[in-house]
Design a protein around this motif. Sequence first.
Motif, PDB file in Angstrom:
ATOM      1  N   VAL A  39      59.687  -4.511 -43.700  1.00 17.35           N
ATOM      2  CA  VAL A  39      61.120  -4.801 -43.671  1.00 17.35           C
ATOM      3  C   VAL A  39      61.390  -6.121 -42.945  1.00 17.35           C
ATOM      4  N   LEU A  40      60.622  -6.398 -41.885  1.00 18.89           N
ATOM      5  CA  LEU A  40      60.779  -7.653 -41.153  1.00 18.89           C
ATOM      6  C   LEU A  40      60.559  -8.844 -42.076  1.00 18.89           C
ATOM      7  N   GLY A  41      59.553  -8.745 -42.946  1.00 19.80           N
ATOM      8  CA  GLY A  41      59.336  -9.780 -43.951  1.00 19.80           C
ATOM      9  C   GLY A  41      58.466 -10.952 -43.523  1.00 19.80           C
ATOM     10  N   TYR A  42      57.914 -10.949 -42.332  1.00 19.49           N
ATOM     11  CA  TYR A  42      57.023 -12.019 -41.904  1.00 19.49           C
ATOM     12  C   TYR A  42      55.612 -11.697 -42.398  1.00 19.49           C
ATOM     13  N   GLU A  43      54.890 -12.742 -42.771  1.00 17.39           N
ATOM     14  CA  GLU A  43      53.497 -12.527 -43.155  1.00 17.39           C
ATOM     15  C   GLU A  43      52.742 -12.010 -41.935  1.00 17.39           C
ATOM     16  N   TYR A  44      51.864 -11.029 -42.165  1.00 14.46           N
ATOM     17  CA  TYR A  44      51.050 -10.529 -41.062  1.00 14.46           C
ATOM     18  C   TYR A  44      49.762  -9.936 -41.602  1.00 14.46           C
ATOM     19  N   VAL A  45      48.786  -9.850 -40.720  1.00 13.81           N
ATOM     20  CA  VAL A  45      47.517  -9.226 -41.052  1.00 13.81           C
ATOM     21  C   VAL A  45      47.031  -8.467 -39.820  1.00 13.81           C
ATOM     22  N   LEU A  46      46.507  -7.269 -40.045  1.00 11.25           N
ATOM     23  CA  LEU A  46      45.882  -6.520 -38.957  1.00 11.25           C
ATOM     24  C   LEU A  46      44.504  -7.117 -38.731  1.00 11.25           C
ATOM     25  N   VAL A  47      44.198  -7.463 -37.502  1.00 11.72           N
ATOM     26  CA  VAL A  47      42.923  -8.115 -37.216  1.00 11.72           C
ATOM     27  C   VAL A  47      42.003  -7.259 -36.357  1.00 11.72           C
ATOM     28  N   ASN A  48      42.307  -5.988 -36.215  1.00 11.94           N
ATOM     29  CA  ASN A  48      41.495  -5.099 -35.368  1.00 11.94           C
ATOM     30  C   ASN A  48      40.020  -5.110 -35.729  1.00 11.94           C
ATOM     31  N   VAL A 104      51.458 -15.963 -34.247  1.00 10.98           N
ATOM     32  CA  VAL A 104      51.638 -15.100 -33.090  1.00 10.98           C
ATOM     33  C   VAL A 104      50.630 -13.960 -33.166  1.00 10.98           C
ATOM     34  N   LEU A 105      49.813 -13.860 -32.129  1.00 11.79           N
ATOM     35  CA  LEU A 105      48.875 -12.743 -32.008  1.00 11.79           C
ATOM     36  C   LEU A 105      49.554 -11.693 -31.140  1.00 11.79           C
ATOM     37  N   VAL A 106      49.691 -10.494 -31.688  1.00 11.34           N
ATOM     38  CA  VAL A 106      50.419  -9.425 -31.008  1.00 11.34           C
ATOM     39  C   VAL A 106      49.539  -8.191 -30.906  1.00 11.34           C
ATOM     40  N   GLY A 107      49.497  -7.606 -29.715  1.00  6.22           N
ATOM     41  CA  GLY A 107      48.869  -6.308 -29.522  1.00  6.22           C
ATOM     42  C   GLY A 107      49.971  -5.292 -29.307  1.00  6.22           C
ATOM     43  N   ILE A 108      49.931  -4.213 -30.073  1.00  4.03           N
ATOM     44  CA  ILE A 108      50.945  -3.165 -29.962  1.00  4.03           C
ATOM     45  C   ILE A 108      50.231  -1.822 -29.925  1.00  4.03           C
ATOM     46  N   GLN A 109      50.642  -0.975 -29.006  1.00  7.46           N
ATOM     47  CA  GLN A 109      50.057   0.357 -28.911  1.00  7.46           C
ATOM     48  C   GLN A 109      50.784   1.278 -29.885  1.00  7.46           C
ATOM     49  N   VAL A 110      50.088   1.602 -30.974  1.00  8.27           N
ATOM     50  CA  VAL A 110      50.648   2.442 -32.033  1.00  8.27           C
ATOM     51  C   VAL A 110      49.684   3.588 -32.300  1.00  8.27           C
ATOM     52  N   PRO A 111      50.101   4.825 -32.041  1.00  4.35           N
ATOM     53  CA  PRO A 111      49.242   5.968 -32.370  1.00  4.35           C
ATOM     54  C   PRO A 111      48.959   6.015 -33.879  1.00  4.35           C
ATOM     55  N   GLU A 112      47.789   6.471 -34.239  1.00  2.83           N
ATOM     56  CA  GLU A 112      47.364   6.531 -35.640  1.00  2.83           C
ATOM     57  C   GLU A 112      48.410   7.210 -36.529  1.00  2.83           C
ATOM     58  N   GLN A 113      48.998   8.284 -36.045  1.00  2.00           N
ATOM     59  CA  GLN A 113      49.978   9.032 -36.851  1.00  2.00           C
ATOM     60  C   GLN A 113      51.283   8.270 -37.058  1.00  2.00           C
ATOM     61  N   ILE A 127      46.676  -1.910 -31.682  1.00  2.00           N
ATOM     62  CA  ILE A 127      46.364  -2.644 -32.904  1.00  2.00           C
ATOM     63  C   ILE A 127      46.656  -4.113 -32.628  1.00  2.00           C
ATOM     64  N   LEU A 128      45.871  -4.973 -33.218  1.00  2.00           N
ATOM     65  CA  LEU A 128      46.084  -6.415 -33.090  1.00  2.00           C
ATOM     66  C   LEU A 128      46.534  -6.950 -34.435  1.00  2.00           C
ATOM     67  N   CYS A 129      47.623  -7.700 -34.422  1.00  2.00           N
ATOM     68  CA  CYS A 129      48.186  -8.269 -35.640  1.00  2.00           C
ATOM     69  C   CYS A 129      48.418  -9.761 -35.440  1.00  2.00           C
ATOM     70  N   GLN A 130      48.208 -10.510 -36.494  1.00  2.00           N
ATOM     71  CA  GLN A 130      48.568 -11.913 -36.478  1.00  2.00           C
ATOM     72  C   GLN A 130      49.778 -12.071 -37.394  1.00  2.00           C
ATOM     73  N   PHE A 131      50.907 -12.435 -36.815  1.00  2.00           N
ATOM     74  CA  PHE A 131      52.143 -12.657 -37.558  1.00  2.00           C
ATOM     75  C   PHE A 131      52.379 -14.150 -37.701  1.00  2.00           C
ATOM     76  N   THR A 132      53.008 -14.555 -38.783  1.00  2.00           N
ATOM     77  CA  THR A 132      53.483 -15.927 -38.945  1.00  2.00           C
ATOM     78  C   THR A 132      55.004 -15.880 -38.895  1.00  2.00           C
ATOM     79  N   PHE A 133      55.548 -16.403 -37.810  1.00  2.00           N
ATOM     80  CA  PHE A 133      57.001 -16.449 -37.637  1.00  2.00           C
ATOM     81  C   PHE A 133      57.533 -17.671 -38.370  1.00  2.00           C
TER      82      PHE A 133
END
Length: 95
Positions: free
Chosen positions: A76-85, A56-65, A14-20
Amino acid sequence: MFRWVERSSVEEEILCQFTFPERPGALMNFLDSFGPRPRWNTSLFHYREGRAGANVLVGIQVPEQEMVEFRNRAQVLGYEYVLVNEDTVFKLLMH
């Protein structure tokens, strides 16, 4: 001479854009939330500093489940983020 290098496909990424936030410890908070304890691999990390914080553009391997767990950790982290997949521009950029 410029040569275009295609990025290989990464399974379950999944690709996410976080604002740190611009404060000490922001990166460590992120790493603690998604770091070594979870079984997810960080496949991409691109940091770009701006006026309101770091984008920050982050790619993380996360299984659908495990997406519910991922979303809970991000909340919980509290940073703004959006999935950009599914964003067309990011699809062209990343593949």
